[in-house]
Design a protein around this motif. Sequence first.
Motif, PDB file in Angstrom:
ATOM      1  N   GLY A  32     -36.886  84.161  47.561  1.00 40.03           N
ATOM      2  CA  GLY A  32     -35.466  83.947  47.273  1.00 40.03           C
ATOM      3  C   GLY A  32     -35.256  83.603  45.813  1.00 40.03           C
ATOM      4  O   GLY A  32     -34.386  84.177  45.143  1.00 40.03           O
ATOM      5  N   LEU A  33     -36.074  82.702  45.293  1.00 40.74           N
ATOM      6  CA  LEU A  33     -35.961  82.275  43.895  1.00 40.74           C
ATOM      7  C   LEU A  33     -36.305  83.416  42.942  1.00 40.74           C
ATOM      8  O   LEU A  33     -35.621  83.646  41.944  1.00 40.74           O
ATOM      9  CB  LEU A  33     -36.905  81.093  43.629  1.00 40.74           C
ATOM     10  N   SER A  34     -37.380  84.149  43.282  1.00 39.99           N
ATOM     11  CA  SER A  34     -37.841  85.222  42.393  1.00 39.99           C
ATOM     12  C   SER A  34     -36.820  86.337  42.298  1.00 39.99           C
ATOM     13  O   SER A  34     -36.747  87.037  41.294  1.00 39.99           O
ATOM     14  CB  SER A  34     -39.140  85.835  42.916  1.00 39.99           C
ATOM     15  N   MET A  35     -36.045  86.530  43.368  1.00 36.40           N
ATOM     16  CA  MET A  35     -35.209  87.729  43.439  1.00 36.40           C
ATOM     17  C   MET A  35     -33.733  87.475  43.199  1.00 36.40           C
ATOM     18  O   MET A  35     -32.934  88.359  43.416  1.00 36.40           O
ATOM     19  CB  MET A  35     -35.393  88.380  44.804  1.00 36.40           C
ATOM     20  N   LYS A  36     -33.417  86.263  42.771  1.00 34.98           N
ATOM     21  CA  LYS A  36     -31.990  85.922  42.596  1.00 34.98           C
ATOM     22  C   LYS A  36     -31.261  86.933  41.716  1.00 34.98           C
ATOM     23  O   LYS A  36     -30.147  87.330  42.006  1.00 34.98           O
ATOM     24  CB  LYS A  36     -31.864  84.515  42.008  1.00 34.98           C
ATOM     25  N   ASN A  37     -31.921  87.336  40.620  1.00 33.87           N
ATOM     26  CA  ASN A  37     -31.229  88.191  39.642  1.00 33.87           C
ATOM     27  C   ASN A  37     -31.525  89.679  39.808  1.00 33.87           C
ATOM     28  O   ASN A  37     -31.179  90.471  38.943  1.00 33.87           O
ATOM     29  CB  ASN A  37     -31.608  87.749  38.219  1.00 33.87           C
ATOM     30  N   LEU A  38     -32.188  90.049  40.920  1.00 34.90           N
ATOM     31  CA  LEU A  38     -32.567  91.452  41.088  1.00 34.90           C
ATOM     32  C   LEU A  38     -31.554  92.212  41.938  1.00 34.90           C
ATOM     33  O   LEU A  38     -30.844  91.628  42.750  1.00 34.90           O
ATOM     34  CB  LEU A  38     -33.949  91.557  41.748  1.00 34.90           C
ATOM     35  N   SER A  39     -31.540  93.531  41.736  1.00 36.48           N
ATOM     36  CA  SER A  39     -30.634  94.364  42.536  1.00 36.48           C
ATOM     37  C   SER A  39     -31.143  94.450  43.976  1.00 36.48           C
ATOM     38  O   SER A  39     -32.320  94.204  44.248  1.00 36.48           O
ATOM     39  CB  SER A  39     -30.571  95.766  41.943  1.00 36.48           C
ATOM     40  N   VAL A  40     -30.249  94.837  44.885  1.00 43.63           N
ATOM     41  CA  VAL A  40     -30.587  94.930  46.313  1.00 43.63           C
ATOM     42  C   VAL A  40     -31.753  95.915  46.515  1.00 43.63           C
ATOM     43  O   VAL A  40     -32.694  95.636  47.268  1.00 43.63           O
ATOM     44  CB  VAL A  40     -29.344  95.375  47.132  1.00 43.63           C
ATOM     45  N   THR A  41     -31.685  97.055  45.806  1.00 43.07           N
ATOM     46  CA  THR A  41     -32.746  98.077  45.946  1.00 43.07           C
ATOM     47  C   THR A  41     -34.092  97.509  45.528  1.00 43.07           C
ATOM     48  O   THR A  41     -35.091  97.665  46.239  1.00 43.07           O
ATOM     49  CB  THR A  41     -32.416  99.322  45.071  1.00 43.07           C
ATOM     50  N   LYS A  42     -34.105  96.822  44.377  1.00 45.09           N
ATOM     51  CA  LYS A  42     -35.362  96.258  43.864  1.00 45.09           C
ATOM     52  C   LYS A  42     -35.911  95.218  44.854  1.00 45.09           C
ATOM     53  O   LYS A  42     -37.101  95.166  45.129  1.00 45.09           O
ATOM     54  CB  LYS A  42     -35.101  95.619  42.484  1.00 45.09           C
ATOM     55  N   ARG A  43     -34.992  94.419  45.419  1.00 51.67           N
ATOM     56  CA  ARG A  43     -35.403  93.419  46.412  1.00 51.67           C
ATOM     57  C   ARG A  43     -36.079  94.081  47.599  1.00 51.67           C
ATOM     58  O   ARG A  43     -37.117  93.636  48.060  1.00 51.67           O
ATOM     59  CB  ARG A  43     -34.179  92.646  46.937  1.00 51.67           C
TER      60      ARG A  43
END
Length: 251
Positions: A32-43
């Motif tokens: 959750g922390l690592s992906m806060k600023n990533l796009s949905v696709t990248k997640r």
Amino acid sequence: MTTSLLIAALTMGFFGSPHCLGMCGGIVAAFGLSMKNLSVTKRRILITTYHIGRLISYTTLGVIASMVGSQVIAPFLTNNDLPRMLLGGALVLAALLMLGAPVLTRFERLGMGLWQSLTPIRQKVLPIDSVPKALGAGMLWGLLPCGLVYGALVVSVGMSTTFNHALSGAIFMMFFGLGTLPMLIATDSMIGLLQNTVKRFNLRKLSGMLMLISGLAIALSPAIMHRLHHTHEHDGGHHSHQNLHDAHHHH
């Protein structure tokens, strides 16, 4: 029989995964922390990669279990009944784990020590913001000490000993890993629903009971078959009740 064992692997993974969720809570938070600023696709790509990493770990452990079963244990089992008894026993052990018996807690503790020693490597894959890191995280978290994983590995050893095939254990572990996916991929609302269903209908205990019955059936059936076969051989080819009775008398 192999199909029912693979179904057992899937149910073991699926009904055991609420337990995995508790243990993997840390990694989910880290995600959750690592992906806060990533796009949905990248997640999505990173989460998929993470789970592929976990499957690689389970399958690799399965390959090792298969080698132990087919190369190390199988040569010692000269009696034809023993491999199936071993597999039946392994299923009974896995069933006891599903039913909540603390059978492998000592191994979990040992595994925990090993897990602690991997901390420096674990730090390297955080934050999980790239595909290689996600793959590495999945492979590492696939080694998280867990009685159910150990139980599945014991069954894998039993399978490869019984079928004397080097990959049967690896296939079992892969199916076990696939069984854990729905619960770990599901969204928060779905997780709640799945967990409640599993708990309300006691599905984990139910599948544990089914595994227990199939384990006992596998372990005991060769002995029963062997006895029947033995009586039949001493029968001299005649099928009359009298001869069967005589043959039994000769033992």
